[in-house]
Write a protein that holds these residues in place. Sequence first.
Motif, PDB file in Angstrom:
ATOM      1  N   ARG A 146       0.832  -1.218   0.000  1.00  0.00           N
ATOM      2  CA  ARG A 146       0.000   0.000   0.000  1.00  0.00           C
ATOM      3  C   ARG A 146       0.857   1.254   0.000  1.00  0.00           C
ATOM      4  O   ARG A 146       0.552   2.242  -0.680  1.00  0.00           O
ATOM      5  CB  ARG A 146      -0.929   0.001   1.224  1.00  0.00           C
ATOM      6  N   ARG A 149       2.215   1.811  -3.472  1.00  0.00           N
ATOM      7  CA  ARG A 149       1.166   2.339  -4.356  1.00  0.00           C
ATOM      8  C   ARG A 149       0.951   3.829  -4.103  1.00  0.00           C
ATOM      9  O   ARG A 149       0.690   4.586  -5.050  1.00  0.00           O
ATOM     10  CB  ARG A 149      -0.135   1.570  -4.134  1.00  0.00           C
ATOM     11  N   ARG A 150       1.060   4.243  -2.834  1.00  0.00           N
ATOM     12  CA  ARG A 150       0.898   5.660  -2.536  1.00  0.00           C
ATOM     13  C   ARG A 150       2.034   6.473  -3.138  1.00  0.00           C
ATOM     14  O   ARG A 150       1.811   7.576  -3.677  1.00  0.00           O
ATOM     15  CB  ARG A 150       0.819   5.867  -1.025  1.00  0.00           C
ATOM     16  N   VAL A 152       3.683   5.724  -5.807  1.00  0.00           N
ATOM     17  CA  VAL A 152       3.432   5.754  -7.251  1.00  0.00           C
ATOM     18  C   VAL A 152       2.356   6.790  -7.570  1.00  0.00           C
ATOM     19  O   VAL A 152       2.489   7.606  -8.503  1.00  0.00           O
ATOM     20  CB  VAL A 152       3.018   4.363  -7.762  1.00  0.00           C
ATOM     21  N   LYS A 153       1.285   6.777  -6.808  1.00  0.00           N
ATOM     22  CA  LYS A 153       0.186   7.721  -7.036  1.00  0.00           C
ATOM     23  C   LYS A 153       0.649   9.166  -6.898  1.00  0.00           C
ATOM     24  O   LYS A 153       0.205  10.049  -7.646  1.00  0.00           O
ATOM     25  CB  LYS A 153      -0.945   7.439  -6.040  1.00  0.00           C
ATOM     26  N   ASP A 154       1.573   9.401  -5.955  1.00  0.00           N
ATOM     27  CA  ASP A 154       2.088  10.753  -5.736  1.00  0.00           C
ATOM     28  C   ASP A 154       3.207  11.121  -6.714  1.00  0.00           C
ATOM     29  O   ASP A 154       3.771  12.221  -6.628  1.00  0.00           O
ATOM     30  CB  ASP A 154       2.616  10.895  -4.305  1.00  0.00           C
ATOM     31  N   ASP A 158       8.765   4.827  -9.277  1.00  0.00           N
ATOM     32  CA  ASP A 158       8.452   4.071 -10.493  1.00  0.00           C
ATOM     33  C   ASP A 158       9.031   2.665 -10.303  1.00  0.00           C
ATOM     34  O   ASP A 158      10.063   2.320 -10.887  1.00  0.00           O
ATOM     35  CB  ASP A 158       9.065   4.758 -11.719  1.00  0.00           C
TER      36      ASP A 158
END
Length: 236
Positions: A146, A149-150, A152-154, A158
């Motif tokens: 998780r 993923r955060r 990556v979202k921000d 990569d």
Amino acid sequence: MTPRQQQAWAARTEHDRRDARTRALLLAAAGRVFARHGYGPATIAGITTEAGLSRAAFYVYFASKAEVFRVLAVQVRDAFLAAQEVPGTDPDDPYAVARASTGAFIAAYAEHLPLLALFEQQALCDHEVRELWTEIESRPLRRHARYVRRLVKDGRADPVVEPLALARAVGAMSTTWARLVAADPDVYEDAVRDVTTMHLHLLRVTPRDGSEPPDGSEAPPAPRAPRPDAPRSRPG
């Protein structure tokens, strides 16, 4: 509150503190006995002798050998979850979080290594231990995934593989190096540096200031148990 009520409250508080100390003594002794002898040969008599307490004292806190074993499994599970809570670390600094959480995980795994094999073995025949063992294995991985993923979202990372695969890879590296630390505590700093460096390369974190990312060369000190009131950051 009257003086008599105050005296009663103080007496109860002191009794609770004695209870906590006695229970902690029994748990620590049980951990040593299980680690030394294994689950089957371990006995309540052996635990109480190790703790320097009576058999009657044991039954005040635990109904059986199986129960104290399960309580130890809960403690280990909580230790691994706490390893991802890095007090005093900036949650927006993935480099610091990687170093601190890697160091805490390796330290926790090395410390509890003698019991982990017993938990895995006992999980085959005890459904409560099996549930705890599943949590020990899976919850840190899910939390780590998780966190990735955060990032990556921000736009901060990569990763070279999808987040859960990365979490599994870092977890496997951490457990491998933790076994080395268990055998030789002097290699702790090197282990944390190496795993952190590989972790950061897998994450491919994007520095906000455009600078070169650190290589994890400075390992954090061996972590201590966080205070209950300490501010915490976690990778997940």
